[in-house]
Design an enzyme around this catalytic site. Sequence first.
Site, PDB file in Angstrom:
ATOM      1  N   ARG A 124      -3.301  19.187   6.796  1.00 34.15           N
ATOM      2  CA  ARG A 124      -2.515  18.597   7.888  1.00 34.15           C
ATOM      3  C   ARG A 124      -2.544  19.399   9.183  1.00 34.15           C
ATOM      4  O   ARG A 124      -2.125  18.919  10.231  1.00 34.15           O
ATOM      5  CB  ARG A 124      -1.073  18.365   7.429  1.00 34.15           C
ATOM      6  N   ASN A 152     -16.173  50.433  42.471  1.00 31.69           N
ATOM      7  CA  ASN A 152     -16.256  51.421  41.386  1.00 31.69           C
ATOM      8  C   ASN A 152     -17.451  51.204  40.478  1.00 31.69           C
ATOM      9  O   ASN A 152     -17.720  51.998  39.598  1.00 31.69           O
ATOM     10  CB  ASN A 152     -14.972  51.387  40.555  1.00 31.69           C
TER      11      ASN A 152
END
Length: 465
Positions: A17, A393
Amino acid sequence: MNSPIDVVVMAAGKGTRMKSRLPKVLQRLAGAPLLQHVLATAAQLQARCAVVITGHGAEQVEAALQSSASPLAMQFVRQEPQLGTGHAMQQAVPALADDGLVVVLSGDVPLTRADTLQALIAASAGERLALLTIAFDDPTGYGRIVRQGDQVQAIVEQKDATEAQRKIQEVYSGIMAVPARLLKPWLARLDNHNAQGEFYLTDIVKFAVADGVEVVAHTITDALQVAGINSPAQLAELERAHQLRVAQALMEQGVRLRDPARLDVRGQLECAQDVEIDINCIFEGQVRLGEGVKIGAHCVLAHCSIAAGAVIHPFTHIDGEKTGVTVGEGALVGPFARLRPGAQLGPEVHIGNFVEVKNSTMAKGAKANHLAYLGDATVGERVNYGAGSITANYDGANKHRTVIEADVHVGSNCVLVAPVTIGAGGTVGGGSTITKSTEPGALSVARGKQISIANWARPQKKKPS
Ligand code: UD1
Ligand code: CA
């Protein structure tokens, strides 16, 4: 009474289910797989070992558990095909020592409390069959507890029950405690002569009664603790109920939640005194909030520690996964800020809107108030980092560090190309692209010189001919 505890977790069922590719017991409640909740409870019992019975999605379930750090000694046994709960337990028998007290749990029942199981274990006392039971207004579907006087005689499954038995409201929760030395011969006696053609674990009750072993029921009233999950709707319902309990516990400690119905804790949230949390915040993993911390509406905070007096303004996202994020005392963060792993903000740091900080330390009083990026940077005290400035960076292969020493003032829209150091007290002019380190106290400007052409005539649009 002092028998070692061995937990068996039934987790072979399919969970049709749920309509999911993920096995049911790996569906998440409060951020963790259902099965992990069950094993965490087992760990609280100081269990000697946990035997997990897998079937549907066995590889996935086993892999998920092997990668999670559990303090329990775990063993997996496979049940293929699934012929019932009794058949599941039969597969576990070789993994169970004779001197243990076996506690049977279900992988899809996540919210059983350890103290409830302790009471069940005490009821078994190492010599009785102890069943965890509960009375439901609508007991449809459950195994009914059939008593004679006070004595439990049997568990009768819904499909096998008579009309009269179906009226019984007391049901078996699916959780029991039973000495292994009694359980093993009973499991060997099970048959599947019943309405479902399954081997029912619950049939051992009849054998206990026949063998003169006392069967006791430990009855609780808290349905949440025995609630199983079969559908997405049930999962969501249990999540809400669980979150409400977490919220209530926090409020009992003094935490001010603007609305306990709009809080989600998916991990451990630790709060000091006088913490205030506005609506719709999500906390993930280990989160610590110091005294007087205020969290604005719609924040997500994961794996982080916020020191006393700090304020996190609305819509801030903090994720310290793996390396953590720390926010110092009295710091102000957000609205709309993003702190990523390794962001370490000192006291009284200010991070404003649309500022991203990753793997960077910012010392006391440093500020980046608007539209900025700090990655792999070391930022000194009282630095002012201008709007739109970024650290470059990453050179496409490696990350490099930017050092901005104390009292530096970085203007707006600067690019600091790492590795680079801006000397203490220096100033970087707005719009500069800085590629070389600068001396302390220096003004550095690196941009095209402005030119102005007097009385310049702008081009005109041509008229269509
Ligand atoms: C079972 C009990 C019932 C009780 C109910 C509580 C039996 C026969 N009945 O019902 O008395 O009221 O739980 O929820 O035990 N599982 C396996 N292998 C199997 C079958 C089941 O591992 O072959 C697992 C399921 O994944 C689940 C648990 O056992 O975790 C219980 O199975 P489920 O089918 O939900 O229980 P019921 O048979 O409905
Ligand atoms: Ca069943």
